[in-house]
Every structure is written in C-alpha cells, then in structure tokens.
Design an enzyme around this catalytic site. Structure first.
Site, mmCIF file in Angstrom:
data_model
loop_
_atom_site.group_PDB
_atom_site.id
_atom_site.type_symbol
_atom_site.label_atom_id
_atom_site.label_comp_id
_atom_site.label_asym_id
_atom_site.label_seq_id
_atom_site.Cartn_x
_atom_site.Cartn_y
_atom_site.Cartn_z
ATOM 1 N N ASP A 1 2.870 5.662 -6.667
ATOM 2 C CA ASP A 1 4.109 5.523 -5.893
ATOM 3 C C ASP A 1 5.350 5.429 -6.777
ATOM 4 O OD1 ASP A 1 2.923 5.448 -3.296
ATOM 5 O OD2 ASP A 1 2.070 3.527 -3.872
ATOM 6 N N HIS B 1 0.886 -1.180 0.000
ATOM 7 C CA HIS B 1 0.000 0.000 0.000
ATOM 8 C C HIS B 1 0.922 1.228 0.000
ATOM 9 C CE1 HIS B 1 -3.453 2.445 0.609
ATOM 10 N NE2 HIS B 1 -3.831 2.094 1.819
ATOM 11 N N HIS C 1 -2.124 -2.202 -9.860
ATOM 12 C CA HIS C 1 -3.111 -1.633 -8.943
ATOM 13 C C HIS C 1 -4.354 -2.504 -8.982
ATOM 14 C CE1 HIS C 1 -5.638 1.365 -6.965
ATOM 15 N NE2 HIS C 1 -4.502 1.897 -6.557
HETATM 16 C C1 LIG Z 1 -1.014 -3.123 -5.978
HETATM 17 C C2 LIG Z 1 -1.105 -4.650 -5.926
HETATM 18 C C3 LIG Z 1 -1.003 -5.093 -4.470
HETATM 19 C C4 LIG Z 1 -2.465 -5.092 -6.494
HETATM 20 O O1 LIG Z 1 -2.586 -6.436 -6.288
HETATM 21 P P1 LIG Z 1 -3.805 -7.326 -6.829
HETATM 22 O O2 LIG Z 1 -4.924 -6.448 -7.269
HETATM 23 O O3 LIG Z 1 -4.083 -8.323 -5.786
HETATM 24 O O4 LIG Z 1 -3.223 -7.984 -8.135
HETATM 25 P P2 LIG Z 1 -2.543 -9.401 -8.242
HETATM 26 O O5 LIG Z 1 -1.474 -9.534 -7.200
HETATM 27 O O6 LIG Z 1 -3.622 -10.445 -8.277
HETATM 28 O O7 LIG Z 1 -1.849 -9.299 -9.653
HETATM 29 C C5 LIG Z 1 -2.363 -9.830 -10.876
HETATM 30 C C6 LIG Z 1 -1.208 -10.403 -11.665
HETATM 31 O O8 LIG Z 1 -0.229 -9.365 -11.937
HETATM 32 C C7 LIG Z 1 1.011 -9.668 -11.298
HETATM 33 N N1 LIG Z 1 1.510 -8.442 -10.689
HETATM 34 C C8 LIG Z 1 0.781 -7.519 -9.992
HETATM 35 N N2 LIG Z 1 1.543 -6.491 -9.629
HETATM 36 C C9 LIG Z 1 2.781 -6.773 -10.098
HETATM 37 C C10 LIG Z 1 4.012 -6.081 -10.019
HETATM 38 N N3 LIG Z 1 4.106 -4.912 -9.398
HETATM 39 N N4 LIG Z 1 5.096 -6.650 -10.576
HETATM 40 C C11 LIG Z 1 4.993 -7.853 -11.221
HETATM 41 N N5 LIG Z 1 3.847 -8.544 -11.320
HETATM 42 C C12 LIG Z 1 2.762 -8.015 -10.767
HETATM 43 C C13 LIG Z 1 0.689 -10.721 -10.246
HETATM 44 O O9 LIG Z 1 1.816 -11.516 -9.946
HETATM 45 C C14 LIG Z 1 -0.418 -11.477 -10.916
HETATM 46 O O10 LIG Z 1 0.171 -12.305 -11.897
HETATM 47 P P3 LIG Z 1 -0.454 -13.757 -12.192
HETATM 48 O O11 LIG Z 1 -1.807 -13.494 -12.781
HETATM 49 O O12 LIG Z 1 0.497 -14.388 -13.157
HETATM 50 O O13 LIG Z 1 -0.510 -14.473 -10.885
HETATM 51 C C15 LIG Z 1 0.016 -5.288 -6.777
HETATM 52 O O14 LIG Z 1 -0.084 -4.853 -8.105
HETATM 53 C C16 LIG Z 1 1.384 -4.994 -6.203
HETATM 54 O O15 LIG Z 1 1.836 -5.682 -5.282
HETATM 55 N N6 LIG Z 1 2.104 -3.928 -6.746
HETATM 56 C C17 LIG Z 1 3.391 -3.566 -6.211
HETATM 57 C C18 LIG Z 1 3.220 -2.749 -4.927
HETATM 58 C C19 LIG Z 1 2.708 -1.366 -5.214
HETATM 59 O O16 LIG Z 1 3.202 -0.642 -6.063
HETATM 60 N N7 LIG Z 1 1.725 -0.959 -4.399
HETATM 61 C C20 LIG Z 1 1.173 0.376 -4.452
HETATM 62 C C21 LIG Z 1 -0.240 0.370 -4.896
HETATM 63 S S1 LIG Z 1 -0.810 2.071 -5.103
#
Ligand SMILES: CC(C)(COP(=O)(O)OP(=O)(O)OC[C@H]1O[C@@H](n2cnc3c(N)ncnc32)[C@H](O)[C@@H]1OP(=O)(O)O)[C@@H](O)C(=O)NCCC(=O)NCCS
Length: 434
Positions: free
Chosen positions: A363, A268, A307
């Site tokens: 971010d 987050h 996201h």
């Molecule tokens: C923001 C976040 C938590 C959203 O998570 P979510 O909605 O649960 O999405 P998921 O984790 O299910 O991701 C979907 C797919 O994209 C991939 N993915 C998501 N974010 C990714 C990232 N930053 N880098 C690489 N792969 C990513 C996941 O591994 C998943 O792949 P799969 O389908 O092969 O398993 C996630 O994108 C993340 O961890 N981002 C990095 C942290 C970040 O920048 N957070 C700030 C948010 S404002």
C-alpha cells in the site's frame, strides 16, 4: 505413533502425551485429550488474532515473509506480473494451472459476457448520497446482487459456483466504476466487450462524450499489473472473513461483501488511502524527521509500513516501483513519490523500524501510482477489491471443497460472571460508570 511428535507432560496430573507433528503443526483437537479428569473439557489453545494458528490447508498462495517471497500456485509474483494478464492470473489462482490458449480465450469471453449489471442493480446505487464512500457502496451493491441471483445459494453445486465466480469477476469492475460515476454525478457507462478487462474498467470510469473509449495502453497495462499484485494474499483478514462467512454456506455475493467489508479497514486494504492522506500531512521532505519522531513516540503509525507476515521488503512493493516508471513517463511524476522515497530511506535506516522489521508494504506505493493514473484516494480500496475478488473466490472454492472444513466457530475463554440471580430494576442501585 508418528515419527515427528511432541511429548507433553501435564504437570497437573503427571500424565504424558504424544502429539503428532505434521507439516510443522500440531492439531489443536489433539490437545483436547489432555485433561485433569473426566469432567474436564480438555486443553485448548488461546490465540487472539490468529498469531500462530493455521486455519486451513491451502494450495493457492505461498508467502515466505522473512525472505520477501510471494508465489501464486508456485509461480513467483515477479514472473506473473511481468508476463501475464490479470485474467490469466485469476484463472491460475482459481483453477490451479495457467490456462492454455483456448482455455484463456474461453475464460476471457465468459468474463466479458458477465460484466453488465441488472438495471435494477444500477438503481441501488442511485439511493446513495453523492458523497457516500465508494467502499460502502461497493460492499452494499455486491451484497444486493445476492437478491438478483437467488440460485447462487447452491454453493455445493460446482456448476453454480463457476457461474457465480464468472459473474463476480465480471461485475466487480462495473460496480466499482459506477460508485465513481455516482460520486461525480456522471451517467453510468455500459461495458464495452471489445476492450480488455482493465481497458473496459477505464472506459466505464472515464468515458464522457466520445463514441468509443481509447484507453492509454501504458496505464491499462500498469493497472493490470497492479491487479495481478493484489489478486490474492493467503489468509489475511478479508480472506479469513470470506472463509468464515462462506463456511455457513452463505452465498458468494454475501460472503464477498463480508470480505470487502474486512478489506475496507485502515489496517488492511484501507491503508493505501491512508498513505496518501499521510503524505499530504507530511507535505514536504523537510517535515519527515519530525513526523518519524511522532511515529516512534507512538502517536500514530507509519501507514503503508509493517506487515503481519512480511518481515522483509514486500515483493509487491518492489514490482510497483519498477512498474511506476512507465506510468510516470506518461503522467509526469507524482510529487508525493519524492516524499515517499525519502520517508522510506529515513525509516529503513532508523533503529525503531529496523528492530521491528518494518518495511514498506504494497500500500505504500500503490496509492501514489493510482493517484498519478487519475484515481482519487477514496476509490483506492475499491481498486484493491476488484482483483482480490479472484483470490476471495479461490479461497471460497478451496474451503467449500475441503472435507476437513466445517462452519467456522472459534472457542473462547469466558471471563464474565458465572451465574447471578436476576435483580428487578428498582433494586439495582446506581451502576458503576461504564
Ligand atoms: C499491518 C499491521 C496491522 C500488522 O500488525 P501486527 O502484525 O499486529 O504488528 P504489531 O502491531 O504487533 O506491530 C509490532 C510492533 O511494530 C510497531 N508497528 C507496526 N506497524 C507499524 C507502523 N506502520 N508504524 C509504526 N510502528 C509500527 C507496533 O507498534 C509494534 O511495536 P511494539 O512492539 O513497540 O509494540 C501493522 O504493521 C500496521 O498497522 N501497519 C500500518 C497499516 C498498513 O500499512 N496496513 C496495510 C497492511 S498490507
């Protein structure tokens, strides 16, 4: 029966049900009547991580994640960031309308007169180790303010709520600045009521021996824009924590502490700090392709990308990119910007990111801006918490005045043993490895 409805046939019983559809949703409680017999509890939904559940009706923030749209109370974020101050936007978020000139003057005056911390609150901070993380200090100090303002427990009293809102918005920058001063062993600086919200924050952070702090207007303006961009983002993890904790009628200082704790995680608000660490690890543009391969192999995530809601460019990242130019004119370019831009270019052309609709989020660029302005990465999430306090408080007000809301209490699917007889310790044998 409503015109928009869902017909359900329960194949267990062959019974049919009409479930009304309203605003593109069905009410989960309407499923309860779908039963196999009088002893059946009724159907529930299972939705870990709230992937497809609306937990409230809200008129604060609108996001269209596919189109990359973000609006507060109907106003596009780009217009607010270009034309307003943060306190004007905080007023809009909290009270639903942009303030008139007299309303804004009064609001700014009220916030300005709630910036000081009780002297004993300053001493809470002194108890932390010099290297304590600023988010831990912020969360604990906000929670401790609950003991300073016991009347904040009157959460059903609108006047008390307004007073706590002004206190929290006023004091958050002061706490944030003091966490920084504590880490550096500098004396705490009192607020200066002649300065704007962001100028005063800079004063409390960076004033040394000079009798009056002169904030660089370009940096103060850029910080104000960043505050506007971070003010609210509908039902994210920390807003949900705020609503869940406050739904028990806990006071707003404790509820804000819970929301800030949720914000601190790397998935987050903690992501902006992680982005900078990641850019340090990558080190140079030539290392980007190898880094991306490791991300695609699942070794780690590309921080600042992806996201839950945006499946398009995060509009806040776009605003940061245009605001960055003015900052870099004053501070000189942050060398990490080159790496970030190249990382974005490569990622956005890569099938892995295209297929999953992974774009830079707020971010990805905010940390680079903050670092150029002179902030160190440990304080980035604290910089996020200051403006988000307005959003958390707006979500709280909306929740507490919504007659449909009650204490938040999800259901579960129980997966443990149903019933077992107690086993005395000497008869338990060797347990399986945990
Ligand atoms: C923001 C976040 C938590 C959203 O998570 P979510 O909605 O649960 O999405 P998921 O984790 O299910 O991701 C979907 C797919 O994209 C991939 N993915 C998501 N974010 C990714 C990232 N930053 N880098 C690489 N792969 C990513 C996941 O591994 C998943 O792949 P799969 O389908 O092969 O398993 C996630 O994108 C993340 O961890 N981002 C990095 C942290 C970040 O920048 N957070 C700030 C948010 S404002």
């Amino acid at each position: 029966m409503s015109e928009e409805a869902l017909s359900i046939i329960d194949k267990r019983t062959q019974a049919t049900y009409e479930i009304p559809i309203c605003d593109g949703t069905i009410r989960a409680m309407d499923l309860r009547k779908i039963k196999t017999g009088p002893d059946d509890f009724g159907l529930m939904t299972y939705d870990p991580a709230f992937m497809n559940t609306s937990s409230c009706r809200s008129g604060i923030t609108f996001i269209d994640g596919d189109k990359g749209i973000l609006r507060y109370r109907g106003y596009p974020i780009e217009q607010l960031a270009g034309k307003c101050t943060f306190l004007e936007v905080a007023y809009l978020i909290l009270f639903g309308e942009l303030p008139t000139e007299p309303q804004l003057t009064e609001w700014v005056d009220q916030i300005t007169h709630h910036t000081m911390l009780h002297e004993t609150s300053k001493r809470f901070l002194e108890g932390f180790r010099w290297n304590a993380h600023p988010m831990g200090m912020l969360v604990s100090t906000v929670a401790a303010l609950s003991t300073v303002y016991p009347e904040a427990k009157q959460v059903l009293d609108p006047d008390s709520r307004k007073l706590q809102i002004m206190r929290l918005i006023g004091k958050m920058p002061t706490i944030a600045a003091y966490t920084y001063r504590h880490t550096h062993g500098f004396p705490y600086i009192y607020p200066d009521n002649d300065l704007s919200y962001t100028e005063n924050f800079m004063n409390m952070l960076w004033r040394m021996m000079e009798p009056k702090y002169q904030a660089n207007p370009v940096i103060a303006k850029a910080l104000d824009i960043l505050f506007i961009l971070h003010a609210d983002h509908e039902q994210n993890c920390s807003a949900n924590a705020m609503r869940a904790v406050a739904s028990s009628q806990a006071d707003p200082f404790l509820s804000i502490a819970a929301a800030a704790a949720a914000l601190s995680g790397p998935l987050h608000g903690g992501a902006n700090e992680e982005v900078l660490k990641m850019l340090d690890v990558i080190g140079s543009k030539s290392n980007i392709p190898a880094y991306i391969e490791k991300v695609k192999a699942g070794q780690f995530k590309l921080m600042g990308f992806g996201h839950r809601i945006y499946k398009n460019y995060d509009p806040r990242a776009n605003v940061i990119k245009w605001a960055a130019d003015s900052v870099f004119e004053v501070t000189g370019k942050n060398p990490k910007l080159e790496i970030a831009l190249e990382l974005e270019r490569i990622a956005l052309e890569d099938e892995y990111f295209i297929k999953r609709k992974l774009y830079p989020n707020v971010d990805f660029y905010s940390g680079i801006m903050y670092q150029a302005m002179g902030f160190s990465p440990e304080i980035f999430t604290v910089l996020f918490a200051i403006p988000r306090t307005a959003g958390w408080l707006a979500q709280w007000q909306e929740m507490i005045t919504d007659p449909e809301q009650k204490i938040a209490r999800p259901r579960q699917i129980y997966t443990g043993p149903m019933v077992r007889d107690f086993v005395p310790i000497e008869q338990r044998g060797v347990p399986a490895a945990v």
